[in-house]
Design a protein around this motif. Structure first.
Motif, PDB file in Angstrom:
ATOM      1  N   ASP A 154       0.631  -1.581   0.045  1.00 15.02           N
ATOM      2  CA  ASP A 154      -0.267  -0.357   0.042  1.00 15.02           C
ATOM      3  C   ASP A 154       0.889   1.120   0.003  1.00 15.02           C
ATOM      4  O   ASP A 154       0.047   2.331   0.168  1.00 15.02           O
ATOM      5  N   GLN A 155       2.697   0.950   0.078  1.00 14.27           N
ATOM      6  CA  GLN A 155       2.672   2.626  -0.151  1.00 14.27           C
ATOM      7  C   GLN A 155       4.129   2.049  -0.789  1.00 14.27           C
ATOM      8  O   GLN A 155       4.661   1.099  -0.824  1.00 14.27           O
ATOM      9  N   LEU A 156       5.467   3.229  -1.313  1.00 14.85           N
ATOM     10  CA  LEU A 156       5.965   2.953  -2.252  1.00 14.85           C
ATOM     11  C   LEU A 156       6.878   4.424  -1.829  1.00 14.85           C
ATOM     12  O   LEU A 156       6.159   5.464  -1.692  1.00 14.85           O
ATOM     13  N   TYR A 157       8.056   4.490  -2.167  1.00 12.24           N
ATOM     14  CA  TYR A 157       9.191   6.122  -2.389  1.00 12.24           C
ATOM     15  C   TYR A 157       9.468   7.021  -2.839  1.00 12.24           C
ATOM     16  O   TYR A 157       9.774   5.054  -4.439  1.00 12.24           O
ATOM     17  N   ILE A 158       9.618   7.775  -3.610  1.00 11.96           N
ATOM     18  CA  ILE A 158      10.059   7.836  -4.958  1.00 11.96           C
ATOM     19  C   ILE A 158      10.285   8.997  -4.710  1.00 11.96           C
ATOM     20  O   ILE A 158       9.719  10.159  -4.310  1.00 11.96           O
TER      21      ILE A 158
END
Length: 306
Positions: A154-158
């Motif tokens: 439900d999440q990611l970092y960019i």
């Protein structure tokens, strides 16, 4: 093998009839389980594969879901081993290659349907969120694509710097941003919208067009730029119209414009120093409505709450 009901001669005859039916009736003339059964004959020898094909459809519900299933879940079906799972994943990869070859070098405004199909083939069945970028040249023709980041369910970092640096390395003039929602809902979270704005501000500083940011879900796609669900036959956001004579800005608008210019300058400065990236400078994409913060701000908030 003693006690086995498998008859090699009968099985060979049935498999031959299945192939003949495919040749005569074509792909659309076969039932779904028959298509799977035929595919399985190339990976499983000396066994009746019809029950396996039917069990796959029973467990996953459709051929699309089977193609999108990870190896671990595929091998939960009795009779499906590593070779079968690999064959199914290979078929999906070949389908993705076929769709990509159809869109590469084409102008995206006239090939929206193919682009969406390709993106859905790549992203819709993944268990975790991933962030994908399609790169365009000055004619809005596709010159490449890649999955840049993989996150959790439900999440990611960019970081915008990471994305823009790669786009400049590709000599891209425009980009299409895409990421999936494994939860199944195509509705963008506040984090999705905030990230899109941050990337657009930074991209404008290096004269890079952000054509759209598309969310891919199981049964739908959402355009953040157009703020609506995407019908497959609808073109991407059109190129900006010819600029009209600018109106005189109010003091508030002038202050907002000045702030935007400062943000652009900051983005350019950020791009000049592409050192090692950490989560302290990454943006988080999160399906939860109230959870968006830069990682560094999240730490500060925790410190205040302690």
């Amino acid at each position: 093998m003693a006690g086995s009901s498998f008859n090699p001669e009968l099985a060979a005859g049935h498999r031959d009839r299945l192939r003949q039916k495919y040749r005569k009736a074509g792909h659309d003339g076969m039932l779904d389980y028959e298509k799977l059964e035929l595919l399985l004959t190339y990976a499983i020898a000396r066994r009746d594969v019809k029950p396996i094909a039917k069990e796959l459809l029973k467990k996953f519900g459709s051929i699309t879901a089977i193609m999108n299933a990870p190896e671990k879940r595929l091998t939960e079906v009795p009779g499906v081993g590593e070779n079968v799972a690999l064959l199914i994943q290979l078929m999906k990869g070949l389908c993705s290659d076929c769709l990509y070859e159809q869109i590469k070098g084409r102008e995206v405004l006239s090939s929206t349907e193919e682009v969406i199909r390709y993106a859905r083939m790549k992203l819709s069945g993944l268990e975790n969120e991933v962030f994908m970028v399609i790169y365009l040249n000055t004619q809005n023709e596709i010159i490449g694509d890649e999955i840049m980041v993989e996150g959790t369910i439900d999440q990611l970092y960019i970081h915008p710097r990471q994305l823009l640096t790669r786009a400049l390395d590709m000599s891209a003039r425009g980009i299409i941003l895409l990421h999936n929602h494994p939860s199944g809902s195509p509705v963008p979270s506040p984090a999705d919208i905030q990230l899109t704005r941050a990337i657009k501000i930074a991209a404008s500083a290096v004269r890079l067009d952000v054509v759209d940011h598309i969310i891919i879900a199981r049964n739908a796609c959402f355009s953040i730029t157009a703020n609506e669900l995407i019908p497959l036959d609808r073109p991407f956001a059109q190129s900006p119209k010819k600029a009209e004579k600018p109106k005189e800005m109010t003091p508030e608008e002038k202050r907002a414009a000045a702030f935007s210019e400062l943000a652009k300058l900051s983005a350019i400065h950020d791009l000049k120093d592409c050192g090692e990236m950490t989560r302290d400078s990454d943006f988080q994409i999160d399906d939860r409505v109230d959870s968006y913060l830069k990682a560094s701000d999240r730490k500060k908030k925790k410190g205040r709450g302690a």
